[in-house]
Motif scaffolding. Structure first.
Motif, mmCIF file in Angstrom:
data_model
loop_
_atom_site.group_PDB
_atom_site.id
_atom_site.type_symbol
_atom_site.label_atom_id
_atom_site.label_comp_id
_atom_site.label_asym_id
_atom_site.label_seq_id
_atom_site.Cartn_x
_atom_site.Cartn_y
_atom_site.Cartn_z
ATOM 1 N N LEU A 48 0.827 -1.204 0.000
ATOM 2 C CA LEU A 48 0.000 0.000 0.000
ATOM 3 C C LEU A 48 0.864 1.258 0.000
ATOM 4 C CD1 LEU A 48 -2.758 1.271 0.038
ATOM 5 C CD2 LEU A 48 -2.810 1.040 2.533
ATOM 6 N N GLN A 49 1.951 1.245 0.789
ATOM 7 C CA GLN A 49 2.825 2.413 0.797
ATOM 8 C C GLN A 49 3.477 2.614 -0.571
ATOM 9 O OE1 GLN A 49 3.268 4.900 3.186
ATOM 10 N NE2 GLN A 49 4.184 5.748 1.322
ATOM 11 N N GLY A 50 3.825 1.509 -1.215
ATOM 12 C CA GLY A 50 4.343 1.625 -2.574
ATOM 13 C C GLY A 50 3.330 2.264 -3.498
ATOM 14 N N GLY A 51 2.055 1.901 -3.344
ATOM 15 C CA GLY A 51 1.004 2.490 -4.169
ATOM 16 C C GLY A 51 0.805 3.968 -3.894
ATOM 17 N N ILE A 52 0.852 4.367 -2.604
ATOM 18 C CA ILE A 52 0.706 5.783 -2.252
ATOM 19 C C ILE A 52 1.837 6.602 -2.869
ATOM 20 C CG2 ILE A 52 0.720 7.449 -0.356
ATOM 21 C CD1 ILE A 52 -0.494 5.217 1.419
ATOM 22 N N THR A 53 3.058 6.126 -2.691
ATOM 23 C CA THR A 53 4.205 6.852 -3.221
ATOM 24 C C THR A 53 4.174 6.895 -4.745
ATOM 25 O OG1 THR A 53 5.519 6.107 -1.327
ATOM 26 C CG2 THR A 53 6.724 6.998 -3.213
ATOM 27 N N ALA A 54 3.801 5.781 -5.353
ATOM 28 C CA ALA A 54 3.833 5.690 -6.814
ATOM 29 C C ALA A 54 2.679 6.411 -7.479
ATOM 30 C CB ALA A 54 3.822 4.217 -7.227
ATOM 31 N N SER A 55 1.654 6.788 -6.746
ATOM 32 C CA SER A 55 0.493 7.436 -7.371
ATOM 33 C C SER A 55 0.867 8.745 -8.051
ATOM 34 C CB SER A 55 -0.607 7.668 -6.332
ATOM 35 O OG SER A 55 -0.140 8.479 -5.260
ATOM 36 N N SER A 57 3.693 9.326 -9.534
ATOM 37 C CA SER A 57 4.343 8.940 -10.783
ATOM 38 C C SER A 57 3.321 8.520 -11.833
ATOM 39 C CB SER A 57 5.323 7.796 -10.533
ATOM 40 O OG SER A 57 6.252 8.144 -9.539
ATOM 41 N N ALA A 58 2.236 7.879 -11.394
ATOM 42 C CA ALA A 58 1.188 7.491 -12.337
ATOM 43 C C ALA A 58 0.557 8.727 -12.970
ATOM 44 C CB ALA A 58 0.124 6.661 -11.615
ATOM 45 N N GLY A 59 0.266 9.729 -12.144
ATOM 46 C CA GLY A 59 -0.267 10.980 -12.686
ATOM 47 C C GLY A 59 0.731 11.669 -13.596
ATOM 48 N N ILE A 109 -3.230 14.126 -9.061
ATOM 49 C CA ILE A 109 -3.401 15.452 -9.668
ATOM 50 C C ILE A 109 -2.074 16.208 -9.673
ATOM 51 C CG2 ILE A 109 -4.567 17.695 -9.474
ATOM 52 C CD1 ILE A 109 -6.926 16.164 -8.172
ATOM 53 N N ASN A 110 -1.364 16.175 -8.547
ATOM 54 C CA ASN A 110 -0.030 16.791 -8.509
ATOM 55 C C ASN A 110 0.889 16.163 -9.559
ATOM 56 O OD1 ASN A 110 -0.543 18.602 -6.489
ATOM 57 N ND2 ASN A 110 0.406 17.422 -4.864
ATOM 58 N N GLY A 111 0.782 14.859 -9.706
ATOM 59 C CA GLY A 111 1.609 14.168 -10.681
ATOM 60 C C GLY A 111 1.311 14.604 -12.103
ATOM 61 N N PHE A 112 0.050 14.844 -12.409
ATOM 62 C CA PHE A 112 -0.303 15.309 -13.753
ATOM 63 C C PHE A 112 0.412 16.622 -14.062
ATOM 64 C CE2 PHE A 112 -2.881 16.678 -17.310
ATOM 65 C CZ PHE A 112 -3.248 15.481 -17.919
ATOM 66 N N CYS A 113 0.471 17.499 -13.067
ATOM 67 C CA CYS A 113 1.219 18.752 -13.214
ATOM 68 C C CYS A 113 2.697 18.476 -13.450
ATOM 69 C CB CYS A 113 1.047 19.621 -11.960
ATOM 70 S SG CYS A 113 2.350 20.849 -11.726
ATOM 71 N N ASN A 413 10.086 7.903 -18.279
ATOM 72 C CA ASN A 413 10.682 8.169 -16.971
ATOM 73 C C ASN A 413 9.659 7.926 -15.872
ATOM 74 O OD1 ASN A 413 11.160 10.000 -14.569
ATOM 75 N ND2 ASN A 413 13.061 10.431 -15.650
ATOM 76 N N TRP A 414 8.460 8.469 -16.064
ATOM 77 C CA TRP A 414 7.441 8.364 -15.018
ATOM 78 C C TRP A 414 6.850 6.966 -14.906
ATOM 79 C CZ3 TRP A 414 7.914 11.510 -11.401
ATOM 80 C CH2 TRP A 414 8.333 12.823 -11.639
ATOM 81 N N ALA A 415 6.765 6.258 -16.040
ATOM 82 C CA ALA A 415 6.279 4.881 -15.975
ATOM 83 C C ALA A 415 7.204 4.035 -15.113
ATOM 84 C CB ALA A 415 6.170 4.298 -17.389
ATOM 85 N N PHE A 416 8.522 4.198 -15.315
ATOM 86 C CA PHE A 416 9.482 3.433 -14.516
ATOM 87 C C PHE A 416 9.603 4.001 -13.105
ATOM 88 C CE2 PHE A 416 10.382 1.582 -18.523
ATOM 89 C CZ PHE A 416 10.960 0.351 -18.254
ATOM 90 N N ASN A 417 9.410 5.306 -12.960
ATOM 91 C CA ASN A 417 9.372 5.902 -11.630
ATOM 92 C C ASN A 417 8.236 5.275 -10.817
ATOM 93 O OD1 ASN A 417 8.626 7.902 -9.493
ATOM 94 N ND2 ASN A 417 10.269 9.099 -10.421
#
Length: 506
Positions: A48-55, A57-59, A109-113, A413-417
């Motif tokens: 779950l922490q991996g998912g929170i951090t990676a979210s 990068s997904a954006g 949303i921050n990630g999209f920016c 970059n972001w996909a691998f991030n």
């Protein structure tokens, strides 16, 4: 409206977009080991922490993919303004988070920016910069990322002394401030002259080039020579059909596309951003807990900042290729050193402090060795691949493909991030020290690829780099190809001087 044309001022404010990326990295990493965060979000496990951090990068991946369209249609400046507004919205959503889903939404949303700013800020600065300082100017993007990491880390560290959710809410709210500054500053920025050329706005293009390079004098030889190059490049681009994504994989573009994509992929697979996101975990494995861990973690951010500024001062003299090749070799060796220390001197534990995700620990002198190797790794990363990749990718695509090409490369970059941010907590839990073996192998893969496939771009205009690829110059011979713009400027200067002499004689 008054417009600023000082390239260093433009870089200083424009790269606040990079600072937003840095803010988001350390706004999470500083809280991973705190009771306030862990208790409020019900002790997220490693997945779950991996998912929170990676979210985030997904954006960012989605933002980078869409950035090329926004930038080509509305301009580099307006794309960055839109991204700034997105960041403000994302920060508000994050600071008001009531649960994990709510927090993930804000980070997406921050990630999209960040996807937009991380791909289009280098494009914008590369298109504004004189060739002789382009690496330094575009590289300020990476330096801004590191300032963002450091500033937000210390803000978060200060807020950890607030023993309530107000601490992380305050930290996540304050990260909106730079976006407000960036949005306001962009009103006083010029549009990219190359983008203006792509829209046949030639008078504006010449005006911007004149102010950037010659204090507003359109008759300056440097301005005339670069304007002619831009017109020639745009004429070639105009002969092509409407630019589509598939064109990035055409016969004349696939090499540039694969180089751009893999430059960003290798930057992630070296292991650098893992240090940024999960340095607290690494130091917990080395026996550091509590405030000692947080302060020790902050030292690596300072090292990162100082080493990158040294590179920015030298990169337009030493070039890009040496940084890719020698940096990858050193980082690979350091990854293997950390793996060896952990394997030989570590032991299983049930957790460190309140973090059950850390199941391996090293104590004594070997632990100090791990910390030293980590600091050295960050120093080498800051010297080499961290700033150089962003510069390089912004240089290698031709005008008609630049925004989309850089957007695609940055999306990789972001996909691998995302993948690494999600993968590392379970990896530290399941395969432990072997994680560093994987990153070490990737380092040497990046070295081989960059040596044989990455041509030198230092000291050449963006249009000359196009010619380098068109002529198929081998990467390891590309540093012998010299700039044609200097010759053209010299010819124009001689012509101007001869005209002045003739006028005096008459």
């Amino acid at each position: 409206m008054w417009t600023c044309y000082n390239i260093y001022v433009l870089a200083a404010f424009g790269t606040i977009g990079g600072g937003l990326f840095g803010f988001d990295i350390s706004s999470m990493s500083a809280w991973l080991a705190t009771d306030t965060y862990m208790n409020y979000f019900h002790h997220p496990n490693d997945n779950l922490q991996g998912g929170i951090t990676a979210s985030m990068s997904a954006g960012s991946w989605l933002g980078a993919l869409g950035a090329g369209f926004l930038s080509d249609k509305f301009g580099r400046k307006k794309a960055l303004m839109f991204a700034s507004l997105l960041w403000i919205v994302g920060s508000v959503v994050s600071l008001s988070a009531k649960n994990v889903g709510h927090l993930i939404a804000g980070r997406v949303i921050n990630g999209f920016c960040v996807g937009i700013t991380s791909s289009q800020t280098p494009v914008y600065l590369a298109e504004l910069s004189p060739k002789n300082i382009r690496g330094r100017v575009v590289g300020i993007q990476q330096w801004a990322i590191e300032w963002g990491i450091l500033i937000m880390y210390f803000i978060s560290y200060g807020c950890t002394f607030i023993n309530s959710p107000s601490g992380f809410r305050l930290a996540w709210g304050l990260q909106a401030v730079p976006a407000v500054i960036l949005f306001g500053a962009l009103f006083f920025f010029p549009e990219s002259p190359r983008w203006l050329a792509s829209k046949d706005r030639w008078e504006e293009c010449l005006n911007v080039l004149a102010h950037l390079h010659a204090g507003g004098n359109p008759d300056d030889p440097t301005v005339i020579a670069e304007y002619e190059e831009v017109r020639e490049a745009q004429a070639i681009a105009a002969q092509a059909k409407a630019v589509a994504w598939i064109g990035l994989f055409g016969p004349k573009m696939w090499k540039r596309t694969t180089i751009g994509v893999f430059a960003q992929v290798w930057q992630q697979l070296l292991g650098g951003n893992v240090m940024m996101y999960y340095i607290v975990y690494v130091f917990q494995m080395a026996g550091l807990t509590g405030n000692i861990n947080l302060v020790s973690s902050s030292i690596q951010y300072v090292i990162f900042l100082l080493t990158t500024v040294v590179t920015l001062a030298m990169i337009d003299r030493i070039g890009r290729r040496p940084l890719f090749v020698y940096g990858g070799i050193l980082m690979g060796a350091l990854n293997f050193a950390v793996a060896g220390l952990m394997a030989n001197y570590g032991h299983h534990v049930d957790g460190v402090g309140n973090n059950a995700n850390v199941v391996w620990q090293v104590t004594g002198r070997p632990a100090k060795g791990i910390i030293a190797c980590t600091y050295l790794f960050v120093a080498v990363y800051g010297f080499t691949w961290a700033p150089c990749t962003w510069i390089y990718v912004s240089e290698i695509f031709p005008l008609q493909y630049r925004a989309k090409g850089v957007g695609l490369a940055t999306s990789a970059n972001w996909a691998f991030n995302f993948a690494l941010a999600y993968f590392v907590p379970p990896a530290f839990h399941n395969i432990i020290w072997r994680t560093y073996i994987i990153f070490g192998v990737f380092c040497f893969c990046g070295v081989v690829h960059s040596f044989f496939m990455f041509p030198e771009t230092c000291g050449k205009t963006l249009e000359e780099i196009d010619q380098l690829f068109e002529e198929g110059v081998p990467a390891w011979k590309s540093d012998k190809v010299h700039s044609k713009l200097d010759k053209r400027i010299h010819e124009l200067e001689e012509k101007t001087h001869a005209a002045e002499v003739e006028k005096v004689e008459q």
